[in-house]
Design a protein around this motif. Structure first.
Motif, PDB file in Angstrom:
ATOM      1  N   VAL A 126       1.051  -1.202   0.017  1.00 55.32           N
ATOM      2  CA  VAL A 126       0.276  -0.167   0.348  1.00 55.32           C
ATOM      3  C   VAL A 126       1.359   1.162  -0.047  1.00 55.32           C
ATOM      4  O   VAL A 126       0.369   2.040   0.124  1.00 55.32           O
ATOM      5  N   HIS A 129       0.259   3.920  -3.115  1.00 55.56           N
ATOM      6  CA  HIS A 129      -0.930   4.288  -2.748  1.00 55.56           C
ATOM      7  C   HIS A 129      -0.687   5.732  -2.052  1.00 55.56           C
ATOM      8  O   HIS A 129      -0.932   7.093  -1.901  1.00 55.56           O
ATOM      9  N   GLU A 190      -9.200   9.066  -4.127  1.00 59.33           N
ATOM     10  CA  GLU A 190      -8.826   7.515  -3.356  1.00 59.33           C
ATOM     11  C   GLU A 190      -8.527   6.819  -4.370  1.00 59.33           C
ATOM     12  O   GLU A 190      -7.826   5.344  -5.392  1.00 59.33           O
ATOM     13  N   CYS A 193      -5.969   7.367  -6.567  1.00 57.30           N
ATOM     14  CA  CYS A 193      -4.142   6.231  -6.544  1.00 57.30           C
ATOM     15  C   CYS A 193      -4.577   4.568  -5.952  1.00 57.30           C
ATOM     16  O   CYS A 193      -3.711   4.259  -6.853  1.00 57.30           O
ATOM     17  N   TYR A 194      -6.054   4.608  -6.226  1.00 55.52           N
ATOM     18  CA  TYR A 194      -6.165   2.751  -6.570  1.00 55.52           C
ATOM     19  C   TYR A 194      -5.915   2.452  -7.842  1.00 55.52           C
ATOM     20  O   TYR A 194      -5.448   1.931  -7.802  1.00 55.52           O
ATOM     21  N   TYR A 197      -1.652   3.423  -8.908  1.00 55.73           N
ATOM     22  CA  TYR A 197      -1.226   3.080  -7.656  1.00 55.73           C
ATOM     23  C   TYR A 197      -0.970   1.036  -6.946  1.00 55.73           C
ATOM     24  O   TYR A 197      -0.349   0.713  -6.545  1.00 55.73           O
TER      25      TYR A 197
END
Length: 201
Positions: A126, A129, A190, A193-194, A197
């Motif tokens: 993570v 992200h 979000e 980024c999902y 990354y």
């Protein structure tokens, strides 16, 4: 260490100046808030060499974090101070040269949290992200946190995301699912980024 000292003085000065805009009482409150915030953030980045000022990327991130992205840095310093007061510890391995402060424990079980240049929690898959959120804050500067907050409010009150949400994989059956599987991943920062990354949702 110089980067930490400059950061500490600058953050303390910035919050004191913001307080001054509200008058003499604000000046005192700004100083009372700014001194521990500056000390905590300055110590964290100075002792771990979070910003390598000898490199263009390190110097640029440092300058941006204390100018254009200053509101995000102040919010991150508050987040850091609260975490340190609660016993969380800075992870030097994930902080040194990474242009951020990385804390060992997360704030919410099962999730990493990033505010400004501060990440709480360790999970290798993570990290990219979370660093994406730091980049977003540096790109959008003072607009970033208001834009995220506005999207949360809109997505909560007017759940537009229900039109394209994956109901088969993430059914919305209760309030918890509404927020964690609905509002949260469909927030613009979000979703970005999902998609860019990971991790895969």
């Amino acid at each position: 260490m110089v980067a930490g000292v400059i950061a500490a003085v600058f953050l303390a000065g910035a919050t004191t100046f913001i307080g001054l805009l509200a008058g003499p009482v604000g000046l005192v409150l700004g100083a009372l808030v700014g001194l521990p915030l500056g000390a905590a953030f300055g110590w964290a980045i100075g002792s771990t060499r979070a910003y390598d000022l000898r490199t263009p990327r390190g110097l640029l991130a440092y300058v941006v974090d204390f100018t254009w992205s200053l509101p995000n840095t102040i919010a991150g310093a508050m987040f850091l101070a609260i975490n340190l007061a609660r016993g969380n510890k800075v992870e030097p391995t994930y902080t040194e040269g990474k242009r951020c402060v990385h804390l060992g424990k997360g704030t919410f079980p099962g999730y990493l949290t990033t505010i400004g240049p501060v990440i709480a929690g360790v999970s290798e898959n993570v990290h990219a992200h979370e660093h994406g959120h730091i980049l977003q804050a540096r790109i959008f500067g003072p607009l970033y946190l208001p834009a995220v907050a506005a999207n949360w409010v809109i997505a909560t009150v007017l759940p537009f995301w229900l039109l394209y949400h994956d109901h088969a994989r993430y059914p919305i059956k209760n309030v918890r699912a509404y927020f964690l599987d609905g509002v949260y991943p469909h927030n613009w920062n979000e979703a970005w980024c999902y998609r860019r990354y990971g991790p895969q949702r």
